[in-house]
Design an enzyme around this catalytic site. Structure first.
Site, PDB file in Angstrom:
ATOM      1  N   GLU A 125       0.839  -1.141   0.097  1.00  0.00           N
ATOM      2  CA  GLU A 125       0.100  -0.152   0.094  1.00  0.00           C
ATOM      3  C   GLU A 125       1.035   1.113   0.141  1.00  0.00           C
ATOM      4  O   GLU A 125       1.909   1.521   0.792  1.00  0.00           O
ATOM      5  CB  GLU A 125      -0.775   0.137   1.326  1.00  0.00           C
ATOM      6  CG  GLU A 125      -1.844   1.060   1.231  1.00  0.00           C
ATOM      7  CD  GLU A 125      -2.739   1.148   2.466  1.00  0.00           C
ATOM      8  OE1 GLU A 125      -2.673   0.407   3.364  1.00  0.00           O
ATOM      9  OE2 GLU A 125      -3.291   2.222   2.448  1.00  0.00           O
ATOM     10  N   ARG A 150       6.132 -13.415   9.035  1.00  0.00           N
ATOM     11  CA  ARG A 150       6.551 -12.020   8.894  1.00  0.00           C
ATOM     12  C   ARG A 150       7.905 -12.038   9.259  1.00  0.00           C
ATOM     13  O   ARG A 150       8.091 -12.593  10.416  1.00  0.00           O
ATOM     14  CB  ARG A 150       5.551 -10.987   8.964  1.00  0.00           C
ATOM     15  CG  ARG A 150       5.282 -10.707  10.461  1.00  0.00           C
ATOM     16  CD  ARG A 150       4.151  -9.682  10.697  1.00  0.00           C
ATOM     17  NE  ARG A 150       4.534  -8.391  10.722  1.00  0.00           N
ATOM     18  CZ  ARG A 150       3.820  -7.587   9.834  1.00  0.00           C
ATOM     19  NH1 ARG A 150       2.760  -7.840   9.192  1.00  0.00           N
ATOM     20  NH2 ARG A 150       4.303  -6.415   9.535  1.00  0.00           N
ATOM     21  N   LYS A 206       4.531   0.859   9.571  1.00  0.00           N
ATOM     22  CA  LYS A 206       4.665   2.168   8.914  1.00  0.00           C
ATOM     23  C   LYS A 206       4.007   3.277   9.577  1.00  0.00           C
ATOM     24  O   LYS A 206       4.633   4.408   9.771  1.00  0.00           O
ATOM     25  CB  LYS A 206       3.976   2.089   7.479  1.00  0.00           C
ATOM     26  CG  LYS A 206       4.573   1.378   6.500  1.00  0.00           C
ATOM     27  CD  LYS A 206       3.976   1.458   4.976  1.00  0.00           C
ATOM     28  CE  LYS A 206       3.944   0.060   4.143  1.00  0.00           C
ATOM     29  NZ  LYS A 206       2.684   0.142   3.497  1.00  0.00           N
TER      30      LYS A 206
END
Ligand code: ATP
Ligand code: MG
Length: 788
Positions: free
Chosen positions: A40, A274, A284
């Protein structure tokens, strides 16, 4: 250049590769393998994203010879409030810099809004979606809990016509944000919360960076993502484990939106672990917070785990790729120690960074038996430890030079092997130097040292074969280039700042940036400006590429060399390391003092039961008084020791490890809180005793055990720490080393016995430090002095 060619890298097998193999064997997608990286554009990428990039693009490269492969770069831009073209550019830049190319496969979810809308109409017509008019809060409430089924919304049974009508009006902008949503009609009592009529669309009146004001209806991730995969003909859709449950919606969307003949073999989602790194934050949102609050110097601050930060710090893309391949793709979640990352950096830089000398905290030294204007230009190898490389550079030796202030101690402890009054050291690539005089200022601070060199030691050996223990790096005062060194440490003082939620900034490490004014040998001027170098004995550095201060020479530390004094206590800040070292020294000193005095009773403070244990440890097991008392005074520790003893009956080494290593690691914890049990601990000590691993290797294994637990032997194997201790395995290496250095062999046989150290160094280099030093020395002597 190897740093820019990911296609040449070794594929790393993992369970996803097994799935792809199977699909290729079965022809599920013909011979196609299509993956995608779907960020994104709401921030800059970080090293966690790199793992996903390396996995997805790695598949494209690794299967290129067997299949028709492609990896798409897809911007998952369905939230107008947080996205911007600046982020799109930075993401592309990062993927490129990592060495990957999406060719013409750049996609934007926002290009598919029309299709998402049409599929929604289909769902409504099928009776599989409805417009809900409950508030966000009510929707949450009606969803129920894990233990209780949800309650159907009163709007759930709206007619198809009414739903179509409302949905068209939603698109036309006739409602406010949040007035209505479109939901899938699945199952309000599903045991999987996610299947309780998930949201598909919401109303958002906000301009989109690509679509402007065209849309006020935005799709949700769970709906848009599978459709994008299908539209792009992706075959394997890889995401992180948090999306495990979302796969149910993913499959539902596929089944309900697409005709079987429209997409014969639909994409499937697979989840992998992850990447979480210790002592930093990766979300982020948190990264953006650090930047907006000016707590760091922008997205490319070298302390950040962002790709731009790592890049500015000097980390080569190849090192990030090999690290991402090393950490592995599995289905179990864990945190990777920064030490692993640093290890990958050193592995990458070691063979590519020429060695130079730089002094970061200069102390001036004057050579009294050297003429004022005499300069000796010494040809020094850029690769002193690599016999295959022989580029040299000229290093000027003159009357005044700088050494590291920390390399001098006026009143050194016994094991200090660097400079002290009356001591002789070897200057790297140059002469032996003896310190004879200390010069101070009014405050008593040492400002200068004076002494003499032995002119017969120019090639770092003495005619009489004597060999100082310490070797120092140095830089000529007249020729050195002043520069600024920036040393970076962990950004946070705690391993898991992410877990501290809103308070995470309170745990920033105040010493994460250390600036030093140093001097650098002049030969760096002849290297490429972007050449990464090793400052000998310090670490890997490169010139900071920030062009806002073109006049200043600034070097960023990419990664320090392994801290040989501490055995690399990874996970600790430099401050903590120093503190730990001081404490250890103090403890030793204290012990030494007490045993000298011989008066105090170390068992004085013990209660009766502890005293019995002390007696047992000392009298029956033969453990020295201090250690026996230390263990006996800590019940949990003594239990642990005794259990370990049951597993490996070697009281002395076990006691040694317990008191000197284990205790030091506990800090405020009890042994029970460690992921390491007495059996594993005993196994480790056994491996050291059996010389299967070196003490250095043992430190590494121990550290891993204390952090993450595990089986010592498996760790030794995984990290390739087994010592080469087999005579037959080592002998050919030794013969090769001697064969490569006929001159040194001749000089040794002529009586320059000091060269044994040189040969040892070569053997260690050739075996990557894995040779058992005693065996190596014995074999060297055997080979060098064939029986008369
Ligand atoms: P953030 O919370 O930092 O914004 P994100 O997952 O929302 O992370 P995206 O831009 O959606 O960021 O991520 C793009 C891709 O990168 C996704 O496929 C995601 O699974 C993957 N990714 C993100 N973080 C990690 C990580 N730490 N390890 C591995 N893959 C990751
Ligand atoms: Mg995201």
């Amino acid at each position: 250049m190897s740093t820019s060619d990911p296609s040449a890298e070794r594929p790393r097998e993992n369970f996803i590769y097994d799935i792809i193999d199977e699909d290729l064997d079965q022809g599920t997608y013909g011979d196609r393998v299509v993956t995608r990286f779907p960020p994104e554009p709401n921030g800059h990428l970080h090293i966690g994203h790199a793992k996903s990039i390396v996995l997805n693009f790695g598949i494209k490269h690794d299967y290129a010879d067997r299949a028709d492969t492609q990896c798409h770069l897809r911007f998952d831009d369905t939230n107008p409030k947080t996205e911007s073209p600046e982020y799109v550019e930075s993401i592309k830049d990062a993927v490129n810099w990592l060495g990957y190319d999406w060719e013409d496969h750049e996609y934007h979810a926002s290009d598919c809004f029309e299709q998402f809308y049409r599929y929604a109409i289909t769902l409504i017509k099928q009776g599989d979606a409805y417009v809900d008019s409950l508030s966000e809060e009510k929707i949450r409430e009606y969803r129920g809990t894990v233990d209780e089924p949800g309650t159907p919304s009163p709007y759930r049974d709206r007619s198809v016509e009414e739903n179509l009508e409302l949905f068209r009006k939603m698109k036309a902008g006739e409602f406010e944000d949040g007035e209505h949503v479109l939901r899938a009609k699945i199952d309000m009592s599903s045991p999987h919360m996610i299947m309780r009529d998930p949201l598909l669309f919401r109303i958002l009146h906000a301009p989109h960076y690509r679509r402007g004001d065209e849309w006020c209806l935005y799709p949700m991730y769970d709906y848009a993502h599978p459709l994008e995969d299908a539209i792009e003909d992706v075959t394997h859709s890889l995401c992180t484990l948090e999306f495990d449950n979302n796969r149910r919606v993913y499959d539902w969307v596929m089944e309900h939106c697409l005709d079987a003949d429209e997409i014969p073999a639909r994409p499937r989602q697979y989840e992998f672990n992850r990447l979480n790194l210790g002592y930093t934050v990766m979300s982020k949102t948190k990264l953006r917070h650090l930047i907006e609050e000016d707590l760091v110097d922008g997205w490319d601050d070298p302390r950040l785990p962002t790709i731009s930060g790592l890049r500015r710090r000097g980390v080569p893309p190849s090192a990030i790729r090999s690290f991402c391949r090393e950490v592995g793709v599995t289905r179990s979640q864990s945190r990777v120690q920064i030490g692993h990352f640093e290890h990958a950096l050193r592995d990458d830089l070691n063979p590519t960074a020429p060695r130079v000398m730089a002094v970061l905290d200069p102390l001036k030294v004057v050579v009294t038996n050297w003429d004022e204007d005499e300069v000796d230009w010494i040809n020094a190898n850029h690769w002193p430890r690599d016999i295959d490389k022989d580029e040299t550079r000229p290093v000027p030796f003159a009357r005044e030079f700088y050494i590291e202030r920390g390399d001098f101690r006026e009143d050194p402890p016994e094991d200090f092997i660097r400079l002290a009054p009356g001591r002789e050291v070897r200057l790297r690539h140059a002469y032996f130097f003896t310190c004879e005089e200390i010069v101070r200022d009014e405050d008593g601070t040492v400002t200068k040292l004076r002494g003499t060199i032995d002119p017969d030691t120019r090639d770092s050996t003495a005619p009489d074969g004597r060999s100082p223990d310490g070797t120092l790096h140095w830089v000529s005062a007249a020729h050195g280039i002043p520069f600024e060194a920036r040393l970076y440490d962990r950004l946070f003082g705690v391993p898991d700042p992410d877990a501290r939620e809103d308070h995470f900034t309170e745990f920033l490490n105040p010493d994460s940036l250390n600036v030093r004014q140093g001097v650098l040998e002049p030969a760096v001027r002849d290297l490429d400006t972007d050449q990464r170098v090793q400052f000998e004995r310090q670490g890997y550095f490169w010139a900071d590429p920030d062009t806002s201060r073109p006049d200043a020479l600034v070097y960023n530390q990419i990664v320090p060399l392994r801290d040989t004094w501490s055995g690399g206590e990874e996970g600790l800040t430099q401050e903590e390391l120093a503190q730990q070292r001081r404490e250890k020294e103090q403890r030793k000193e204290e012990q030494r003092r007490r045993s000298l005095e011989g008066k105090t009773d170390p068992a004085e403070h013990l209660d009766d039961a502890q005293r019995d244990r002390f007696t047992h440890f000392h009298n029956e097991l033969g453990i020295d008084r201090e250690d026996a008392a230390t263990m006996a005074g800590d019940d949990a520790l003594a239990d642990f020791f005794e259990q370990a003893l049951e597993h490996y009956d070697a009281p002395e080494p076990l006691a040694n490890w317990t008191v000197n290593e284990l205790l030091g690691r506990l800090n405020d914890r009890t042994v029970a809180a460690l992921p390491l049990g007495p059996d594993e601990f005993a196994d480790l000590v056994r491996l050291v005793d059996a010389e299967v691993i070196s003490t250095r290797g043992a430190d590494e294994v121990f550290h891993e055990l204390v952090e993450n637990g595990g089986d010592p032997e498996a760790i030794v194997d995984a990290r390739d720490l087994r010592q080469v201790d087999d005579t037959e395995a080592l002998r050919p290496t030794i013969q090769a080393v001697l064969g490569d250095h006929p001159d040194e062999v001749a000089r040794y046989r002529d009586g320059k016995k000091g060269l044994i150290g040189f040969f040892m160094g070569q053997v260690m280099q050739a075996t990557d430090g894995a040779a058992n030093p005693e065996l190596a020395r014995t074999l060297l002597q055997e080979e060098l002095e064939p029986a008369a």
